[in-house]
Design a protein around this motif. Structure first.
Motif, PDB file in Angstrom:
ATOM      1  N   ILE A  40       0.321  69.495  43.277  1.00 13.02           N
ATOM      2  CA  ILE A  40       0.591  70.888  43.687  1.00 13.02           C
ATOM      3  C   ILE A  40       0.721  70.940  45.583  1.00 13.02           C
ATOM      4  N   ALA A  41       1.825  71.826  46.077  1.00 11.77           N
ATOM      5  CA  ALA A  41       1.736  71.067  47.712  1.00 11.77           C
ATOM      6  C   ALA A  41       1.372  72.273  48.072  1.00 11.77           C
ATOM      7  N   PHE A  42       1.810  72.419  49.422  1.00 14.38           N
ATOM      8  CA  PHE A  42       1.433  74.078  50.568  1.00 14.38           C
ATOM      9  C   PHE A  42       2.699  74.469  50.075  1.00 14.38           C
ATOM     10  N   ASN A  43       2.425  75.831  49.549  1.00 13.62           N
ATOM     11  CA  ASN A  43       3.227  77.087  49.162  1.00 13.62           C
ATOM     12  C   ASN A  43       3.131  77.750  50.317  1.00 13.62           C
ATOM     13  N   SER A  44       3.877  78.043  51.523  1.00 13.27           N
ATOM     14  CA  SER A  44       4.155  78.556  52.454  1.00 13.27           C
ATOM     15  C   SER A  44       4.956  79.942  52.062  1.00 13.27           C
ATOM     16  N   TYR A  45       5.115  80.199  51.116  1.00 12.28           N
ATOM     17  CA  TYR A  45       4.931  81.785  50.974  1.00 12.28           C
ATOM     18  C   TYR A  45       4.098  82.230  50.581  1.00 12.28           C
ATOM     19  N   GLY A  46       2.813  81.663  50.034  1.00 14.37           N
ATOM     20  CA  GLY A  46       1.795  82.631  48.909  1.00 14.37           C
ATOM     21  C   GLY A  46       1.735  82.979  50.283  1.00 14.37           C
ATOM     22  N   PRO A  47       0.779  82.371  51.537  1.00 14.07           N
ATOM     23  CA  PRO A  47       0.658  81.180  51.331  1.00 14.07           C
ATOM     24  C   PRO A  47      -0.949  80.919  50.863  1.00 14.07           C
ATOM     25  N   ASN A  48      -0.480  79.608  50.249  1.00 15.74           N
ATOM     26  CA  ASN A  48      -1.372  78.829  48.777  1.00 15.74           C
ATOM     27  C   ASN A  48      -0.850  77.389  48.786  1.00 15.74           C
ATOM     28  N   TYR A  49      -1.949  77.163  47.570  1.00 12.72           N
ATOM     29  CA  TYR A  49      -0.758  75.335  47.449  1.00 12.72           C
ATOM     30  C   TYR A  49      -0.190  75.810  45.758  1.00 12.72           C
ATOM     31  N   GLN A  50       0.994  75.397  45.402  1.00  8.13           N
ATOM     32  CA  GLN A  50       1.633  75.713  43.967  1.00  8.13           C
ATOM     33  C   GLN A  50       2.302  74.958  43.826  1.00  8.13           C
ATOM     34  N   GLY A  51       2.690  74.168  42.650  1.00  7.55           N
ATOM     35  CA  GLY A  51       3.628  73.631  41.712  1.00  7.55           C
ATOM     36  C   GLY A  51       4.021  74.410  40.468  1.00  7.55           C
ATOM     37  N   THR A  52       5.030  74.161  40.192  1.00  2.00           N
ATOM     38  CA  THR A  52       5.721  74.754  39.020  1.00  2.00           C
ATOM     39  C   THR A  52       6.287  74.061  38.453  1.00  2.00           C
ATOM     40  N   PRO A  53       5.433  73.074  37.404  1.00  2.65           N
ATOM     41  CA  PRO A  53       6.553  72.100  36.473  1.00  2.65           C
ATOM     42  C   PRO A  53       7.456  72.899  35.890  1.00  2.65           C
ATOM     43  N   ASP A  54       8.743  72.823  35.197  1.00  5.06           N
ATOM     44  CA  ASP A  54       9.836  73.141  34.640  1.00  5.06           C
ATOM     45  C   ASP A  54       9.814  72.855  32.972  1.00  5.06           C
ATOM     46  N   PHE A  55      10.133  73.789  32.215  1.00  6.73           N
ATOM     47  CA  PHE A  55       9.929  73.512  30.511  1.00  6.73           C
ATOM     48  C   PHE A  55      11.891  74.423  30.213  1.00  6.73           C
ATOM     49  N   THR A  56      11.767  74.457  31.507  1.00 10.96           N
ATOM     50  CA  THR A  56      13.565  75.441  31.054  1.00 10.96           C
ATOM     51  C   THR A  56      14.235  74.787  29.513  1.00 10.96           C
ATOM     52  N   LYS A  57      15.052  73.074  29.645  1.00 10.41           N
ATOM     53  CA  LYS A  57      15.354  72.661  29.666  1.00 10.41           C
ATOM     54  C   LYS A  57      15.583  72.411  27.985  1.00 10.41           C
ATOM     55  N   PHE A  58      13.308  73.088  27.148  1.00  9.96           N
ATOM     56  CA  PHE A  58      13.107  72.706  25.764  1.00  9.96           C
ATOM     57  C   PHE A  58      13.546  73.961  25.115  1.00  9.96           C
ATOM     58  N   MET A  59      13.765  75.688  26.743  1.00  7.62           N
ATOM     59  CA  MET A  59      14.089  76.873  26.151  1.00  7.62           C
ATOM     60  C   MET A  59      15.667  77.282  26.162  1.00  7.62           C
ATOM     61  N   LYS A  60      16.759  76.675  26.131  1.00  7.26           N
ATOM     62  CA  LYS A  60      17.708  77.011  26.744  1.00  7.26           C
ATOM     63  C   LYS A  60      18.218  77.597  24.894  1.00  7.26           C
ATOM     64  N   ALA A  61      18.187  77.140  24.128  1.00  5.43           N
ATOM     65  CA  ALA A  61      18.289  77.927  22.382  1.00  5.43           C
ATOM     66  C   ALA A  61      18.039  79.068  22.355  1.00  5.43           C
ATOM     67  N   ASP A  62      16.894  79.177  23.101  1.00  5.55           N
ATOM     68  CA  ASP A  62      15.929  80.377  22.112  1.00  5.55           C
ATOM     69  C   ASP A  62      14.979  80.710  23.009  1.00  5.55           C
ATOM     70  N   LYS A  63      15.642  81.263  24.385  1.00  7.87           N
ATOM     71  CA  LYS A  63      14.564  82.051  25.324  1.00  7.87           C
ATOM     72  C   LYS A  63      13.380  82.665  24.714  1.00  7.87           C
ATOM     73  N   PRO A  64      12.543  83.178  25.376  1.00 10.39           N
ATOM     74  CA  PRO A  64      11.269  83.795  25.159  1.00 10.39           C
ATOM     75  C   PRO A  64      11.313  85.552  25.643  1.00 10.39           C
TER      76      PRO A  64
END
Length: 324
Positions: A40-64
């Motif tokens: 979780i690192a500094f995010n200048s757009y916030g500003p805040n600290y933010q991490g975005t762990p990715d799960f896209t590879k699991f959802m390719k066949a059927d998106k939420p």
């Protein structure tokens, strides 16, 4: 032998129907499936600290979809104290304008350094996923600076631990393998197109003294079940378009591309490259355009059209507007 063949075909059909999952449904996201650690690192757009762990590879066949449920399993140790951690599910794809909340925020309070946190958070999906599924882990927002939740003012590293595992839709949904033909009316997805001046890239920067051509990119993912049934290799796309231009154009070209992070922001999908889309376009006069493509590559996270004309084909940039 004939009975055996028929029985095999029936079993295959049953398998296809068994593995297709109906909506609304629940998707499990296990933080550990995004990696052994999460920064979780500094995010200048916030500003805040933010991490975005990715799960896209699991959802390719059927998106939420909107109305589905996310069951988020979080088991980890933090290397620092975190008085307040906000958790949500987001879509950061171009199709979602690079940031769309798929859920509201929930919070975890009183995280102590090097102590195991084991939480399960349940979220209703408030929007459909158009491209990517990521968790957003966030703290130190401006409105967080209170006596109860003081600002941390530094990044954190979470060491993850596996729990239930993430829903893997590739194991549930039968992916189409037989090519098909799609008819796409661009007019439905582009009320107007601004064809802009395109400058070449040289050593990572655009050379503004040179004009390559005039072009625009029109995303058409919605034409394919709102991006849920993207074309595969071997598919045929028949693209039609009726519009008018604010400038004369000798020849308008079109190509099928993908313009997403998954392919490094640019990949040509067509088998034969650009085609003539329309010729002898006159200012203010409606014209009809048509091109047919066979795909050499399937789309990964989205699909777009590159529409362009050469420098000598017109006096400059133009605007194309839908015409009845």
């Amino acid at each position: 032998m004939k009975k055996l063949v028929m029985a095999t075909a029936m079993l295959a059909a049953m398998a296809a129907s068994v593995f297709a999952v109906a909506h609304p449904r629940t998707y499990k996201l296990d933080l550990a499936d995004s990696g052994a650690t999460c920064s979780i690192a500094f995010n200048s757009y916030g500003p805040n600290y933010q991490g975005t762990p990715d799960f896209t590879k699991f959802m390719k066949a059927d998106k939420p979809m909107k109305g589905d449920t996310f069951e988020v399993h979080l088991k980890f140790k933090s290397n620092i104290d975190l008085p307040l951690l906000l958790v949500s599910v987001v879509d950061t794809s171009p199709q979602a304008n690079y940031w769309t909340l798929l859920t509201e925020n929930q919070q975890i309070e009183g995280i102590k350094a090097n102590q195991v946190v084991d939480k399960v958070l349940t979220f209703p999906a408030i929007a459909a996923c158009k491209g990517q599924v990521k968790l957003c882990l966030q703290y130190d927002n401006a409105d967080q600076d209170t006596a109860a939740f003081p600002l941390v003012k530094k990044g954190a590293k979470l060491t993850t631990m596996k729990t239930v595992g993430t829903t893997d839709t590739s194991k549930e949904v039968v992916v189409r393998k037989t090519p098909k033909t799609w008819n796409v009316n661009l007019s439905k997805y582009a009320a107007f197109l601004e064809v802009k001046t395109n400058h070449p890239w040289v050593n990572g920067a655009q050379d503004m003294s040179v004009i390559s051509n005039y072009e625009t990119v029109a995303e058409i993912s919605k034409a394919f079940d709102n991006g849920r049934s993207l074309p595969i290799k071997g598919d045929t796309l028949i693209i039609t378009y009726r519009a008018s231009s604010n400038a004369d154009i000798d020849t308008l070209y079109v190509d099928v591309i993908e313009n997403t992070e998954a392919v490094g922001w640019w990949a040509v999908l067509s088998e034969g490259g650009p085609q003539e889309f329309a010729k002898d376009i006159k200012k203010g006069v409606p014209f009809d355009a048509k091109a047919t493509f066979k795909l050499a590559k399937g789309a990964t996270d989205g699909i777009s059209l590159q529409i362009f004309y050469d420098v000598g084909a017109s006096k400059g940039p133009s605007i194309l507007k839908y015409a009845k």
